[in-house]
Design a protein around this motif. Structure first.
Motif, mmCIF file in Angstrom:
data_model
loop_
_atom_site.group_PDB
_atom_site.id
_atom_site.type_symbol
_atom_site.label_atom_id
_atom_site.label_comp_id
_atom_site.label_asym_id
_atom_site.label_seq_id
_atom_site.Cartn_x
_atom_site.Cartn_y
_atom_site.Cartn_z
ATOM 1 N N TYR A 80 31.682 34.010 48.587
ATOM 2 C CA TYR A 80 32.510 34.677 47.585
ATOM 3 C C TYR A 80 33.941 34.829 48.093
ATOM 4 O O TYR A 80 34.172 35.081 49.277
ATOM 5 C CB TYR A 80 31.956 36.068 47.267
ATOM 6 C CG TYR A 80 30.691 36.039 46.444
ATOM 7 C CD1 TYR A 80 30.686 35.463 45.177
ATOM 8 C CD2 TYR A 80 29.512 36.587 46.928
ATOM 9 C CE1 TYR A 80 29.527 35.437 44.419
ATOM 10 C CE2 TYR A 80 28.351 36.564 46.173
ATOM 11 C CZ TYR A 80 28.365 35.990 44.916
ATOM 12 O OH TYR A 80 27.229 35.966 44.163
ATOM 13 N N THR A 81 34.902 34.690 47.208
ATOM 14 C CA THR A 81 36.307 34.865 47.562
ATOM 15 C C THR A 81 37.100 35.178 46.306
ATOM 16 O O THR A 81 36.629 34.945 45.192
ATOM 17 C CB THR A 81 36.885 33.592 48.227
ATOM 18 O OG1 THR A 81 38.259 33.809 48.497
ATOM 19 C CG2 THR A 81 36.751 32.382 47.307
ATOM 20 N N GLU A 82 38.306 35.705 46.483
ATOM 21 C CA GLU A 82 39.173 35.940 45.318
ATOM 22 C C GLU A 82 40.114 34.760 45.101
ATOM 23 O O GLU A 82 40.603 34.554 44.000
ATOM 24 C CB GLU A 82 39.971 37.228 45.492
ATOM 25 C CG GLU A 82 39.108 38.471 45.299
ATOM 26 C CD GLU A 82 39.922 39.749 45.272
ATOM 27 O OE1 GLU A 82 39.378 40.772 44.843
ATOM 28 O OE2 GLU A 82 41.093 39.734 45.685
ATOM 29 N N LEU A 99 27.402 40.492 40.893
ATOM 30 C CA LEU A 99 28.056 39.165 40.938
ATOM 31 C C LEU A 99 27.127 38.074 40.411
ATOM 32 O O LEU A 99 27.584 37.060 39.888
ATOM 33 C CB LEU A 99 28.463 38.822 42.373
ATOM 34 C CG LEU A 99 29.718 39.508 42.895
ATOM 35 C CD1 LEU A 99 29.944 39.153 44.351
ATOM 36 C CD2 LEU A 99 30.933 39.107 42.072
ATOM 37 N N TYR A 110 26.474 42.906 45.004
ATOM 38 C CA TYR A 110 26.156 41.475 45.030
ATOM 39 C C TYR A 110 25.281 41.101 43.835
ATOM 40 O O TYR A 110 25.418 40.019 43.274
ATOM 41 C CB TYR A 110 25.454 41.103 46.340
ATOM 42 C CG TYR A 110 26.428 40.757 47.446
ATOM 43 C CD1 TYR A 110 27.215 39.612 47.384
ATOM 44 C CD2 TYR A 110 26.561 41.575 48.555
ATOM 45 C CE1 TYR A 110 28.115 39.296 48.394
ATOM 46 C CE2 TYR A 110 27.461 41.274 49.574
ATOM 47 C CZ TYR A 110 28.229 40.136 49.484
ATOM 48 O OH TYR A 110 29.123 39.831 50.475
ATOM 49 N N LYS A 129 37.486 38.222 39.019
ATOM 50 C CA LYS A 129 38.285 37.975 40.224
ATOM 51 C C LYS A 129 37.520 37.224 41.299
ATOM 52 O O LYS A 129 38.091 36.440 42.049
ATOM 53 C CB LYS A 129 38.762 39.308 40.804
ATOM 54 C CG LYS A 129 39.881 39.938 39.990
ATOM 55 C CD LYS A 129 40.760 40.779 40.907
ATOM 56 C CE LYS A 129 41.905 41.400 40.142
ATOM 57 N NZ LYS A 129 42.529 42.488 40.907
ATOM 58 N N VAL A 130 36.223 37.534 41.428
ATOM 59 C CA VAL A 130 35.467 36.979 42.556
ATOM 60 C C VAL A 130 34.701 35.731 42.116
ATOM 61 O O VAL A 130 33.996 35.754 41.112
ATOM 62 C CB VAL A 130 34.486 38.032 43.118
ATOM 63 C CG1 VAL A 130 33.716 37.470 44.298
ATOM 64 C CG2 VAL A 130 35.232 39.293 43.518
ATOM 65 N N ILE A 177 36.756 41.116 50.464
ATOM 66 C CA ILE A 177 37.097 40.702 49.101
ATOM 67 C C ILE A 177 37.376 41.968 48.308
ATOM 68 O O ILE A 177 36.474 42.770 48.072
ATOM 69 C CB ILE A 177 35.934 39.904 48.467
ATOM 70 C CG1 ILE A 177 35.565 38.734 49.374
ATOM 71 C CG2 ILE A 177 36.304 39.432 47.071
ATOM 72 C CD1 ILE A 177 34.229 38.106 49.033
ATOM 73 N N GLU A 178 38.637 42.160 47.905
ATOM 74 C CA GLU A 178 39.079 43.458 47.396
ATOM 75 C C GLU A 178 38.253 43.955 46.203
ATOM 76 O O GLU A 178 37.757 45.077 46.219
ATOM 77 C CB GLU A 178 40.561 43.374 47.018
ATOM 78 C CG GLU A 178 41.222 44.753 46.992
ATOM 79 C CD GLU A 178 42.592 44.704 46.323
ATOM 80 O OE1 GLU A 178 43.122 43.597 46.108
ATOM 81 O OE2 GLU A 178 43.098 45.778 45.979
ATOM 82 N N ALA A 179 38.101 43.105 45.184
ATOM 83 C CA ALA A 179 37.400 43.537 43.964
ATOM 84 C C ALA A 179 35.960 43.952 44.282
ATOM 85 O O ALA A 179 35.427 44.896 43.705
ATOM 86 C CB ALA A 179 37.428 42.430 42.921
ATOM 87 N N LEU A 180 35.353 43.234 45.229
ATOM 88 C CA LEU A 180 33.977 43.529 45.623
ATOM 89 C C LEU A 180 33.916 44.853 46.399
ATOM 90 O O LEU A 180 33.037 45.685 46.156
ATOM 91 C CB LEU A 180 33.440 42.372 46.470
ATOM 92 C CG LEU A 180 31.947 42.294 46.709
ATOM 93 C CD1 LEU A 180 31.188 42.193 45.401
ATOM 94 C CD2 LEU A 180 31.605 41.091 47.580
#
Lengths: 194, 194
Positions: A63-65, B33, B30, A53-54, B4-7
């Motif tokens: 970072y963004t969705e 990611l 992070y 997603k990210v 950022i929701e998933a994060l």
């Protein structure tokens, strides 16, 4: 080694996290064994999902969705704050005073470790300068950060864009007695009228 | 919150680990990611798999992948070392001197927090005493651990089984100057002939 294969594998996975050694990883793994099953499943799926997603904002590299992040979509594009990592942008967001956008370099110039001009997102920054009034260099106050700020400033200034650098000096709440010489020297030379 | 929701979900999951606050959890998230995708998938599956595969040994209550753990299958069953948690058994295994088996109580008597005699695996210990020569009480040297050791010793001794307790005293490599009074008092009263 615990002698239990699945547990040893999980411990090894936890040691991949920053600052986590074997002891801490073992503690984490045992705590996972004690969690309710649904909670562990949520944890596992949060891990599996996050990278799908990210990803990076196509403009600023944060970072963004979505394709373009919320900050790039809604804020003042005439001021760009240049940072090394997404985490740095998040730190500025906590201040809540900043209304401009960011540009994440994803690194700092470090020739000794083979990080050159083309390895960080400098080109992408130059392509965003149309209509920009100010670029704030917010790279770390260390050798690599200073070099990166200086290099980029030299590229941008001739284009007629104002380039600024974060102030250096004594951190708020610190004690002069324990300040290092370089910081204290900088605080003295950059002193301001009262 | 990173926005950022998933994060944010992953950060919240990491805070469920022992001793992990919001800052550390954010750092972990992070770093996930930045990991290669295959590595994150391994991590997620290690989490998902661990509880399916690892459960309690039907004899000693330690963690194992089979029905009866390797230690119960292969070692001297006439000596049982009674511990509070599986982690304690693992600590003894590191010493490598111990050749007997373990019994994990999964707790210590703590009436103030509602942990009574039937809440820890005391019954299971009593049912294992056939042919046992010695039971070593290796519960923690704190109030709950001492109470648990004392209670179990009183149950077992009348059955003609020898019950011992781990020695208390100064830790090896410590400094008498900084030892607490209780430990020092115990080291003095339990002194040995040279």
């Amino acid at each position: 080694m615990t002698g239990i294969e699945a547990l040893d594998i999980l411990i090894a996975e936890f040691t991949k996290l920053p600052g986590v050694g074997r002891k801490t990883a073992t503690r984490y793994a045992y705590s996972v064994l004690e969690m309710p099953k649904e909670e562990v499943d949520c944890f596992a799926s949060a891990l599996a999902v996050v990278q799908d997603k990210v990803h990076f904002c196509s403009l600023c590299g944060n970072y963004t969705e979505g394709d373009v992040c919320d900050i790039c979509q809604s804020r003042d594009k005439s001021v760009i704050c240049v940072v090394k990592e997404p985490q740095d942008a998040m730190a500025f967001e906590k201040v809540k005073d900043y209304k401009g956008v960011y540009h994440v370099l994803h690194g700092a110039l470090d020739p000794l470790r083979g990080v050159g001009v083309n390895d960080i997102r400098i080109k992408e920054l130059l392509s965003r300068l149309d209509g920009v009034k100010e670029v704030i260099m917010a790279t770390n106050p260390d050798a690599e950060g200073e070099a990166t700020a200086l290099y980029i400033a030299r590229l941008i200034k001739p284009l007629g864009v104002k380039v600024t650098r974060l102030a250096h000096g004594l951190p708020i709440g610190s004690d002069i007695e324990y300040a290092d010489e370089v910081t204290l020297g900088r605080a003295l030379s950059d002193r301001k009228d009262m």
